[in-house]
Design an enzyme around this catalytic site. Sequence first.
Site, short mmCIF file in Angstrom:
data_model
loop_
_atom_site.label_atom_id
_atom_site.label_comp_id
_atom_site.label_asym_id
_atom_site.label_seq_id
_atom_site.Cartn_x
_atom_site.Cartn_y
_atom_site.Cartn_z
CD1 TRP A 58 -1.01 2.40 2.15
CD2 TRP A 58 -2.88 1.69 1.15
NE1 TRP A 58 -1.92 3.42 2.20
CE2 TRP A 58 -3.09 3.02 1.61
CE3 TRP A 58 -3.94 1.04 0.50
CZ2 TRP A 58 -4.28 3.71 1.44
CZ3 TRP A 58 -5.14 1.74 0.33
CH2 TRP A 58 -5.29 3.05 0.80
CG ASP A 61 -1.14 11.08 2.37
OD1 ASP A 61 -2.02 10.42 1.82
OD2 ASP A 61 -1.27 11.57 3.50
CD GLN A 77 2.07 8.45 5.63
OE1 GLN A 77 1.24 7.97 6.39
NE2 GLN A 77 3.29 8.78 6.04
NE ARG A 185 -4.98 13.42 9.48
CZ ARG A 185 -6.20 13.39 10.02
NH1 ARG A 185 -6.35 13.58 11.31
NH2 ARG A 185 -7.26 13.16 9.26
CG ASP A 186 -1.43 15.52 7.37
OD1 ASP A 186 -0.82 14.57 7.90
OD2 ASP A 186 -2.59 15.43 6.93
#
Length: 581
Positions: A58, A61, A77, A185-186
């Site tokens: 998988w 981002d 990710q 987040r981020d």
Amino acid sequence: MAIRAVFLVGLCCVLQSNGIEVEASENNGCQNFQPHTVMLQEKQAYRTSFHFQPPRNWLNDPNGPMWYRGVYHLFYQYNPYGALFGDFMIWAHSVSYDLINWIHLNHALCPTEPYDINSCWSGSATILHGKGPIILYTGIDANHCQVQNMAMPKNLSDPFLEEWIKFAQNPIMTPPDGVEGNNFRDPTTAWLSHDGKWSVIIGSWSNNQGMAILYQSEDFFNWTKYQDPLYSTERTGMWECPDFYPVAVNSTYGVDTSVLNAGVKHVMKASFNSHDYYMIGTYVPEMQKYIPDNDFTGTSMDLRYDHGKFYASKTFFDSVKNRRILWGWVNESDSIEDDMDKGWSGLQSIPRHIWLDRSGKQLVQWPIEEINKLHGEKVSFLHKKIDSEAIFEVQGITAAQADVEVVFELPELQEAEFLNLTAVDPQLLCSDANASIKGKLGPFGLLTLATKDLTEQTAIFFRIFKGLKGHVVLMCSDQSRSALRDEVDKTTYGTFIDIDPQRENISLRCLIDHSIIESFGGEGRACITNRIYPKLAIHEEAHLFIFNNGTLSVTISSLNAWSMNKAQMNHKENFIYKASH
Ligand code: DQQ
């Protein structure tokens, strides 16, 4: 104290060549997953040939894209355990000399410490002048709370910056009062203001508002929350992966993230409700405010990077070619069972050069020029009239792996149907009238990934209307007949394009790569990305057609189509880099 003592076990002290002393774990937690060399052996119908993909598992981002000392870096990710999203997400890392051919490296950041033990989530890289890059990322801590952390390269003289070490004083930011631990987040790339302070924003949701929480720092290590968010609104959901950057007015050149002068506007992007939305506006550092030209409205009027599948994107300034580049995550829309069977999920878009349109009202995106290095056989023609209900095949290229550029001329514009634009959602307009529904000027365009008999086909097409204030150009992608399979998503996507067809022809470029089509309409003023999973129109059985299902004729003023060669993507142990760099 006890926690600190435990935390320090196994740490070593590193004095970096950038003069920053950091304490770091000897074990970055990624060893269990190294190296990621195992390739899937089968020739899979949906695996891509020139889009970025790791060998398996998988991906979501893009994280921390940057150019540093001759090398492009892409972190992303990644779930090392399988083909679905997981609760142990890491930062995988690949490098490139041209953004097209990639070398997969050992993973950069894995959960090891109390502040990221449940995952290393998204973040960005900032290059500190004379000191090298620093990563800011979100850690999911031992309490499942989102906190912000920092990491630096272990060895700045390693051209690939393969090993990363975490800052001993992590976390550097924890959720402020009023912000829940799952809504913080981020971090973006940080920017440096004239007063010498660094600023960064973090995506959030608080008091029923989506927002960009602002933090500032004088030394990049100690961060203080600014009293107000840089921007907040009730008209969005939780902001994921915000991005904030300047764009030059009247130029396709990019500028560094810290540039602030009268020649730039600022873009604020946020990811929510499965799409990447942006505003263009003015950044006022004295007030720490972002003033958009048009606020988010929560309607289909809001500006979007892409009207198909494209999420959690991030830009970076490429200082070698003076351009800003956009990467976005393109998720699967196949069934979970099929994702697990094929052993992987998720792609990165082709990197896109992004700049402010001459109108100042929107951004323009175009595949980076390096993609042309993969062009193989070419077919082209000029001035071909396509009568009503005509369809013909573009032969001589590999239709499942192609780059197609076509320009349409509309000789009978005055005959277009009338459209009352009030409250019309373009996506609904496209799904109410898919490519099989006849119109006057359109539908016309390409039938991609099609079987010879057209039972499978994905139409990327236009319809032209007359509105109250001039012509209206609608661009659609129709997936309703994309696959003779029930379990895949067949959403129709659509958008209006800001073009006056009386003054310019309508262009379409499609990058077709087995299970993904990235379409750029109106020279990049509208983008639609599709994931397609045909049952029959795969490999050599895929065909490409041009069609006109309108009652009026259109003319192709030019068509250029190329077979695309495969990009090189391999672990560094197996990598033979052939292109010159
Ligand atoms: N994906 C990351 C988060 C981010 C989300 C986790 C967006 O950091 O908010 O993989 O796709």
